[in-house]
Structure formats: structure tokens, C-alpha cells
Design a protein around this motif. Structure first.
Motif, PDB file in Angstrom:
ATOM      1  N   CYS A  36      -3.661  -4.738  -8.833  1.00  0.00           N
ATOM      2  CA  CYS A  36      -4.937  -5.340  -8.434  1.00  0.00           C
ATOM      3  C   CYS A  36      -5.932  -4.987  -9.521  1.00  0.00           C
ATOM      4  CB  CYS A  36      -5.463  -4.766  -7.127  1.00  0.00           C
ATOM      5  SG  CYS A  36      -4.383  -5.001  -5.743  1.00  0.00           S
ATOM      6  N   GLN A  51      -8.208  -1.741  -9.632  1.00  0.00           N
ATOM      7  CA  GLN A  51      -8.431  -1.140  -8.314  1.00  0.00           C
ATOM      8  C   GLN A  51      -7.195  -0.460  -7.724  1.00  0.00           C
ATOM      9  OE1 GLN A  51      -9.485  -4.939  -8.494  1.00  0.00           O
ATOM     10  NE2 GLN A  51     -10.749  -4.969  -6.631  1.00  0.00           N
ATOM     11  N   ASP A  52      -6.016  -1.067  -7.958  1.00  0.00           N
ATOM     12  CA  ASP A  52      -4.845  -0.541  -7.253  1.00  0.00           C
ATOM     13  C   ASP A  52      -3.555  -0.909  -7.995  1.00  0.00           C
ATOM     14  OD1 ASP A  52      -3.757   0.982  -5.270  1.00  0.00           O
ATOM     15  OD2 ASP A  52      -4.534  -0.234  -3.619  1.00  0.00           O
ATOM     16  N   ASN A 104      -7.843 -13.080   4.460  1.00  0.00           N
ATOM     17  CA  ASN A 104      -7.143 -11.997   3.770  1.00  0.00           C
ATOM     18  C   ASN A 104      -5.799 -11.733   4.469  1.00  0.00           C
ATOM     19  OD1 ASN A 104      -7.456 -10.132   5.917  1.00  0.00           O
ATOM     20  ND2 ASN A 104      -9.493  -9.570   5.182  1.00  0.00           N
ATOM     21  N   SER A 132      -4.599  -9.378   6.204  1.00  0.00           N
ATOM     22  CA  SER A 132      -4.593  -8.871   7.565  1.00  0.00           C
ATOM     23  C   SER A 132      -4.992  -9.968   8.552  1.00  0.00           C
ATOM     24  CB  SER A 132      -5.495  -7.637   7.639  1.00  0.00           C
ATOM     25  OG  SER A 132      -6.343  -7.685   8.722  1.00  0.00           O
ATOM     26  N   THR A 153       2.999  -5.469   4.172  1.00  0.00           N
ATOM     27  CA  THR A 153       1.687  -6.125   4.081  1.00  0.00           C
ATOM     28  C   THR A 153       0.811  -5.713   5.264  1.00  0.00           C
ATOM     29  OG1 THR A 153       2.796  -7.966   2.999  1.00  0.00           O
ATOM     30  CG2 THR A 153       0.542  -8.351   3.715  1.00  0.00           C
ATOM     31  N   LYS A 154       1.437  -5.528   6.410  1.00  0.00           N
ATOM     32  CA  LYS A 154       0.669  -5.072   7.580  1.00  0.00           C
ATOM     33  C   LYS A 154       0.073  -3.693   7.344  1.00  0.00           C
ATOM     34  CE  LYS A 154       2.725  -7.791  11.268  1.00  0.00           C
ATOM     35  NZ  LYS A 154       3.747  -7.872  12.324  1.00  0.00           N
ATOM     36  N   LYS A 155       0.783  -2.883   6.557  1.00  0.00           N
ATOM     37  CA  LYS A 155       0.302  -1.512   6.300  1.00  0.00           C
ATOM     38  C   LYS A 155      -0.777  -1.473   5.215  1.00  0.00           C
ATOM     39  CE  LYS A 155       4.783   0.260   7.016  1.00  0.00           C
ATOM     40  NZ  LYS A 155       5.875   0.519   6.064  1.00  0.00           N
ATOM     41  N   MET A 156      -0.782  -2.515   4.368  1.00  0.00           N
ATOM     42  CA  MET A 156      -1.738  -2.564   3.249  1.00  0.00           C
ATOM     43  C   MET A 156      -3.178  -2.683   3.739  1.00  0.00           C
ATOM     44  SD  MET A 156      -0.086  -5.251   0.504  1.00  0.00           S
ATOM     45  CE  MET A 156      -1.601  -6.225   0.452  1.00  0.00           C
ATOM     46  N   LYS A 157      -4.111  -2.252   2.905  1.00  0.00           N
ATOM     47  CA  LYS A 157      -5.501  -2.578   3.188  1.00  0.00           C
ATOM     48  C   LYS A 157      -5.628  -4.107   3.127  1.00  0.00           C
ATOM     49  CE  LYS A 157      -7.123   0.098  -0.048  1.00  0.00           C
ATOM     50  NZ  LYS A 157      -7.946   0.676  -1.113  1.00  0.00           N
ATOM     51  N   PRO A 158      -6.488  -4.726   3.956  1.00  0.00           N
ATOM     52  CA  PRO A 158      -6.660  -6.185   3.890  1.00  0.00           C
ATOM     53  C   PRO A 158      -6.908  -6.609   2.448  1.00  0.00           C
ATOM     54  CG  PRO A 158      -7.931  -5.299   5.712  1.00  0.00           C
ATOM     55  CD  PRO A 158      -7.375  -4.121   4.959  1.00  0.00           C
ATOM     56  N   TYR A 159      -6.173  -7.604   2.001  1.00  0.00           N
ATOM     57  CA  TYR A 159      -6.160  -7.931   0.582  1.00  0.00           C
ATOM     58  C   TYR A 159      -6.382  -9.425   0.396  1.00  0.00           C
ATOM     59  CZ  TYR A 159      -4.141  -8.465  -4.088  1.00  0.00           C
ATOM     60  OH  TYR A 159      -3.943  -8.781  -5.411  1.00  0.00           O
TER      61      TYR A 159
END
Lengths: 309, 309
Positions: free
Chosen positions: B134, B146-147, B209, B211, B253-259
Motif C-alpha cells: 500500500c 503505508q503498509d 471498501n 469491509s 480480507t475480513k481480518k484486514m483493516k478496511p481497505y
């Protein structure tokens, strides 16, 4: 029922006001239930500009009410012209006061929208009706009928009652082309072929009118695939449609003036869209019949993200 | 090639500037071609804020040029980090001046993006590279990492050359996790599983996003179906992916921060989206192999309406 049948209209938006005005012109005693526009309509009625007539005309309902509970008459027809968002809401609204001899007329979009009413009101006649019309509420109390206007009506599930004939006569008397059908379910599937494709796609493709949608081969192909899946579902529901219907729908739409679907107009005005009536019910029917409809599922999966939470 | 390999970067956006800065830190002689930001970058270079380091750092390329024609050196690596909109444009850009010993490094999104280059420059080594990162250009000359940040590189179609090893070494020397792969095509398909689902859906579902996309069962199902179709295509391209990849991608993807996907960022900034690299090429491959991919076709059919005319 006398010469002046009593009609109660629930949902006096563009469709309700326009077709109500026509029943009134034919001698029906028309009451409308108006929530947001109550004060204006109570005082001024509706002004209607129709492509069928040169000058605009006034429609003053016999009664304008705020809710169903205030209606004390014995309606021959209860015409429901609200958007189909949650049929349970409408059903619950009718439940306390509905009289047996009131026929429920569902003049609404979508597929399989009658069952809730038929199950809840087994003693009432259910008339299912389809409008092929471009009509919109331009401002408070002002309705613009831009194009088309044909109606098809029939009893749910598959007959034509005397009341239905009478309702058709009333509309015909005021020059509304109104056919009766003893297979209204098939008529609904037929209309859904166009609606299930163009309504959702017009929103999902980034606010596009019919002509913009058909400018792109890949999008036209999606339209075609969605339409074919609707035909498959119709067949599984004992409503086999003519083979040419898909290509005819596409060809006719290409000839039409660029048109913004009702779902797109709702979306642009930030109003709720008829996602469940137009797509959700078809999807659930497919699931129940174990029929694969990947294109319909795709657009439904996307459209669900547009629902207000 | 000496201790200071010559790297020319075409497309000095966030990806180009960031990974270029790392090659420069490892001793490469880095030239960047900058069009819109030329004056600023020529005078000030880039400022980079990376989550790998506490304080931001400067990256001053050895040369800043306006176009490929102005480059008079013999590049060991030509790193292409532009968005994949029209590969022919990039190819035509390289054609007049490309030297045989320059390896073309395609650090870009999408599938089957290498063939145009391999066909046009049969004597040049083609290195295909994937970035899992990211990173964005926040303002003129300022890049924010960022990531993530991992790279996977390998020769097209399926080998690892000495040059590729050397390039990986350079990145590793500056602490970029960089793997080499002798099946970069499979790596591309693997990355496409996520990209082909979340990128288009994030735009089509009305700017959502990751999430928000997964909040809805019908939309999650669309994600799943699109991912499964990508796996089917990968298999037909001799790149069988692990069976669990779809569910793992969704769970991760569910565990990720909203992206917000890169396609959504492009859409919101009214920039062209990588529709063809991410979807179009996969669709064409399916057609060629006669594989049915209705969910991918549906989202492609919709996304095509978003192309600038």
C-alpha cells in the motif's frame, strides 16, 4: 357495486395519481391516501400533463386522507401503487381495516409480489396489474405523463374476474389501453425480462441511460445474459416466453429514446430502490428451483451494497 | 554490469519512486522519467515516508528526465511502473531506443501483460514483478508507504535469470522482502484472485471498501464466485492454485483493516482504471479456452461503462 365504484389509492405518487385520475374520469369515486403531499393535494388536487392530451388537466380526488384508518367506506378496489420495498409493511397497513369485498389491486413492479397478500387475505380478490408507462411526479401535486401508458391486469394467480373486467372497462372508458390477461404471472415475467436487466445495470454501470448501456458490446452481452436467465426462470415457473423476446427487447430498446430507468431515478434521488421485487424474488425462486443464474446473482450481489442500512 | 547497475524507471509514481529509492540505496544508478512532476522532482527529488522507518527520507535520482529519448545510457534494467492502460503505448515508447542488454522489468498489475513486450522485443529479457504494497503519492514529490511492501519477481515466462537474482539482491540489500519465482505467471494468477474480485466490486458496489463489501452475504458470494472463476482460468493456464486460496483470501480480507482498492482510488480521483489488465485479459483468455466465467463477465460488462470514451 354501483355505477360509481369506490376506489381507494394507497401511494398517490405518479402512477397512483395518473391512473386514479383516469378512473375518476370514468365515474369512479376515488380516494387517495397521501402522506408527504397531504396538505397540498387536499387543497389543490393534482395537475396532470399527459402526452395523450394537449392541455394539462386537474384531478381532484373525492377524498384525500392521511391514512388507511381514516377511510370509512367500503372500497370496491384498493389500488396499491407504492414502490415495492417491504410488502409486509403494506400488508400490515391493510390488515386491521380490510373488508372482504375490497379487491386488492397491485399496480407495482416486480415478480412474485402477490403471494404475501394472497396468503394474508385469502378471502380478498387479488388483481395484479402492470403499467407500461413513463410518468413522474415533477413537483408537489404535479404529474408528468411523458410516454406510453398501457396497462395489463389479471387476477392472481390466473383468471379474469368480473371485477377485473369492470376495472379494465373503467380505464378503457377514459382511453387507457388496458388489457386483461388470464396469465398475469407470465405478463410479469415478460416485463421482468427488461426490468431485471436495465434497471440494475443502469445504476451499477455508473448512472447510464439505456442508450449508454447498449453502446458497449460487453455490457450489451450482460443485458442479453440477464434476460436469458429471466426467461429460464419464467419457464421453470410454467411461463415459457417466446424465444425471440430477448433480442426483440434489445432491438426495441436500441430504437427507443435514451431512457433513464425508474431504479436509476430512485438512485439519483437517493430514494430506496426496488431491489427485492425486481431481483431478490427472482433470485430466491431460482434457489428454490435449484437453477443457476450467475449473471442475475452478480448484479444482485452488487446492488445489495446500495441498500440503505 | 558493474557494481552500480543502471536502472531507468518509466512511470515515477508511488510504486516507481518507492522501489526506485530502495535500488538507489543499494547502490544502483537510478534515472527516473517524470512527466507531470518533472520540475519539482528535478529540483527536490522525492520525500518518502515509509512504515518501515521512523523518519521520512529523501530520494534524489541520479538523473531526472522528461522522456525515454533523452536517456543516453545503457540501462541494465528498465523498470516499468506505469498503470497498465494501453501496453502498446509503453511498447511504442521503448521501441526506437531500446538496447538489447536492457532487461524490461514489468512491475505492474494484471495478467498476461508480458506477451506484448516479449513479442516486440524478443532479444530482451522480460522480468515480471509483483508488488504487495500500500503506497500512494500524497502530493507533489511526496510518497507515503503505508503498509506491506513485499515483491515477487521472475523471468517471463518461467525462469530466474542471473539478472533477476541480481535485482532481487539489490532490493533485499535495502531490506525489501523480495522473492524470486520460476513461475511468475502462477504468482500473477494468485494475485489476480484477490484483485479481480475486490478491485472491480469496490467500484461497482458504489465506492465500497473491503469491509463494506464483505458486510453483505450476496456480495461476499459474488466475491467468492469471481475468485473461483479466476482459479479455473489459472488452472487452464497450467497454474493450478491451492484449493483453499479462495476462502483464505476472503478470511484474510475480513481480518484486514478496511481497505480501498487501487481501482477505487483511481475511480474516485477520476483517473483511468486498469480494467483490461485486471479483467479484460482474463476474459479474453477464457474466450480463447472456451471457459464459462459468467461472474467475471458480468462485472467486466458493467465496468466497461466506466471507461473514458
Amino acid at each position: 357495486m354501483n355505477q360509481h365504484p369506490k376506489v381507494l389509492i394507497i401511494g398517490a405518487g405518479a402512477i397512483g395519481a395518473f391512473y386514479g385520475s383516469k378512473l375518476s374520469q370514468s365515474g369512479a369515486e376515488v380516494t387517495v391516501i397521501c402522506r408527504s403531499d397531504y396538505d397540498y393535494v387536499k387543497n389543490h388536487g393534482f395537475t396532470i400533463k399527459s402526452h395523450w392530451q394537449e392541455s394539462e388537466y386537474k384531478f381532484k380526488p373525492d377524498q384525500v386522507l392521511k391514512d388507511f384508518q381514516s377511510y370509512k367506506d367500503d372500497a370496491d378496489f384498493i389500488l396499491i401503487t407504492t414502490k415495492v420495498l417491504d410488502p409486509n409493511l403494506t400488508k400490515d397497513l391493510l390488515k386491521p381495516n380490510l373488508r372482504k369485498n375490497s379487491a386488492i389491486v397491485l399496480l407495482q413492479n416486480g415478480i412474485h409480489i402477490e403471494k404475501t397478500f394472497a396468503d394474508t387475505f385469502p378471502e380478498n380478490e387479488i388483481i395484479s396489474a402492470l403499467a407500461f408507462i413513463c410518468v413522474s411526479r415533477v413537483k408537489l401535486g404535479y404529474i408528468h405523463h411523458q410516454d406510453y401508458g398501457r396497462l395489463v391486469i389479471g387476477n392472481y394467480p390466473n383468471s379474469i374476474s368480473i371485477k377485473t373486467e369492470l376495472l379494465a372497462d373503467l380505464w378503457q372508458k377514459s382511453k387507457v389501453p388496458c388489457e386483461t390477461s388470464n396469465n398475469i404471472l407470465k405478463q410479469r415475467w415478460k416485463k421482468l425480462v427488461w426490468n431485471a436487466a436495465f434497471n440494475p445495470i443502469s445504476v451499477l454501470a455508473g448512472s447510464k441511460n439505456t442508450s449508454e448501456i447498449l453502446q458497449n458490446a460487453a455490457t450489451e452481452n450482460l443485458v442479453r445474459n440477464v434476460m436469458q436467465e429471466v426467461c429460464t426462470l419464467a419457464k421453470a415457473d410454467d411461463c415459457e416466453l417466446e424465444e425471440e423476446i430477448v433480442e426483440k427487447n434489445i432491438a426495441d430498446t436500441k430504437k427507443m429514446k435514451p431512457y433513464k430507468t425508474s431504479m436509476l431515478l430512485d438512485f439519483e434521488a437517493k430514494r430506496d430502490m426496488e431491489i427485492e421485487a425486481i431481483l431478490g424474488n427472482a433470485i430466491r425462486f431460482a434457489k428454490q428451483k435449484n437453477i443457476s443464474i450467475p449473471h442475475l446473482s452478480s448484479i444482485y450481489g452488487l446492488l445489495c451494497c446500495y441498500k440503505s442500512q
